[in-house]
Design an enzyme around this catalytic site. Structure first.
Site, PDB file in Angstrom:
ATOM      1  N   TYR A  76     -24.253 -36.766   6.535  1.00 14.87           N
ATOM      2  CA  TYR A  76     -24.661 -35.853   5.474  1.00 14.87           C
ATOM      3  C   TYR A  76     -23.463 -35.068   4.943  1.00 14.87           C
ATOM      4  O   TYR A  76     -23.237 -34.982   3.734  1.00 14.87           O
ATOM      5  CB  TYR A  76     -25.714 -34.892   6.014  1.00 14.87           C
ATOM      6  CG  TYR A  76     -26.201 -33.863   5.017  1.00 14.87           C
ATOM      7  CD1 TYR A  76     -27.147 -34.187   4.054  1.00 14.87           C
ATOM      8  CD2 TYR A  76     -25.718 -32.551   5.042  1.00 14.87           C
ATOM      9  CE1 TYR A  76     -27.600 -33.249   3.145  1.00 14.87           C
ATOM     10  CE2 TYR A  76     -26.165 -31.611   4.143  1.00 14.87           C
ATOM     11  CZ  TYR A  76     -27.106 -31.957   3.194  1.00 14.87           C
ATOM     12  OH  TYR A  76     -27.536 -31.022   2.289  1.00 14.87           O
TER      13      TYR A  76
ATOM     14  N   LYS B  95     -21.838 -35.217   1.109  1.00 12.88           N
ATOM     15  CA  LYS B  95     -21.813 -34.067   0.218  1.00 12.88           C
ATOM     16  C   LYS B  95     -20.381 -33.646  -0.134  1.00 12.88           C
ATOM     17  O   LYS B  95     -20.114 -33.191  -1.257  1.00 12.88           O
ATOM     18  CB  LYS B  95     -22.574 -32.895   0.848  1.00 12.88           C
ATOM     19  CG  LYS B  95     -24.073 -33.137   0.981  1.00 12.88           C
ATOM     20  CD  LYS B  95     -24.737 -33.398  -0.361  1.00 12.88           C
ATOM     21  CE  LYS B  95     -26.262 -33.479  -0.239  1.00 12.88           C
ATOM     22  NZ  LYS B  95     -26.929 -33.706  -1.545  1.00 12.88           N
TER      23      LYS B  95
END
Length: 321
Positions: free
Chosen positions: A183, A187
């Site tokens: 994740y 990002k």
């Protein structure tokens, strides 16, 4: 009357700078595409766009039923708004292509793209199968990149007030904490890609196409409650409860993000295009400080070197940068 700007204030809900009353017709004539629009932040953004008088909204997510609910709410918010429901899996480029084609055919060229769909799992790297690790990047990075590639050339051709908002995360810019390497990597990459694409746009004189990356806050969404799976909780006892308690104390509303996005797409933050924003900071106060932001290159990904060292001190490295 607006409240005094306070750049150090921490906001958890709609505040004076993003008061919906300021944006009644701010997006008139625009066509927007919002991913992850079936619920939560995506649904709130779609509703805010309807209130801000967009011409049309394309809604993209996997669940047709949830999209139909969002569409009905948008039509209720603004009778007459054109809504295009586009069920699609963010990891399947064929479905994304079909969604964009449908949206353009029914609504016209897209003026605003909001890449909001996201996925996350709090798993340590050693417990994450490679395909599962990569699947997070498929949703959070490949999907947004593919949609950007589909809309960027028509946006460049018009260059008259088009916007791409990539929903990022504080995980992209804060010190590493582990348990979400896929994740966090996705990002961080999305935030850097946003700035790189903007640099290309500016270099080609297409500076009326503005890209932003945005931390959306910490609302109590379904995704945030389901981050820890049983096997991880067994290996790290109490982690599930710890995360749920952390989510429980979050106070950010989905409307905080939604109206920050409207502010960005209204043209008020154009000079800070390419930058990373956090919804909890007063966006109008940040815009008021834009000269400082640009001069010190704030709100951008970078490394602070030990001892104040900088490779830019060597003239030949200026071009390498």
């Amino acid at each position: 009357m607006s409240d005094p700007l306070d750049i150090k204030a921490v906001h958890t809900d709609v505040y004076s700078s993003i008061d919906p009353a300021r944006f009644t017709h701010a997006l008139a004539g625009k066509v927007a595409l919002v991913t992850g629009a079936g619920r939560g932040i995506g649904r709130a953004i779609a509703l805010a766009f309807a209130q801000a008088d967009v011409k049309g909204i394309a809604l993209l997510a996997r669940s047709r039923g949830e999209l139909e609910e969002t569409a009905a709410l948008c039509r209720k918010e603004k009778p007459g708004v054109e809504v295009c429901v586009c069920p699609a899996d963010a990891t399947k480029t064929k479905e994304l292509d079909e969604a964009v084609d449908k949206a353009v055919k029914e609504l016209g060229e897209i003026d605003i793209l909001v890449n909001n769909a996201g996925a996350n799992r709090l798993r340590p790297f050693h417990m994450t199968p490679p395909e599962e690790w990569w699947s997070i990047l498929e949703v959070n990075l490949h999907g947004p990149a593919h949609l950007m590639s589909r809309v960027i050339n028509p946006m460049r051709a018009r260059n008259s007030g088009q916007y791409i908002i990539n929903v990022s995360s504080r995980a992209a810019v804060m010190a590493s904490r582990g348990f979400a390497s896929s994740y966090t990597s996705s990002k961080t990459a999305l935030t850097r890609m946003t700035a790189c694409v903007q640099a290309e746009l500016d270099g080609d004189g297409k500076d009326k196409v503005c890209c932003f990356s945005l931390h959306p806050g910490g609302p109590k969404t379904k995704m945030n409650y389901d981050l820890v799976e049983p096997d991880v909780d067994a290996a790290y006892p109490g982690m599930h409860d710890k995360v749920r308690k952390f989510v429980d104390i979050q106070e950010d509303t989905v409307e905080l993000c939604a109206w920050t996005v409207v502010y960005m797409c209204s043209g008020r933050a154009n000079k800070l295009r390419g930058r990373y924003f956090d919804v909890e900071q007063d966006i109008e106060a940040v815009v008021a400080a834009q000269e400082e932001v640009l001069a010190a290159n704030k709100m951008d990904l970078k490394v602070d070197y030990a001892g104040g060292w900088s490779y830019l001190a060597v003239p030949t490295n200026q071009m390498k940068h």
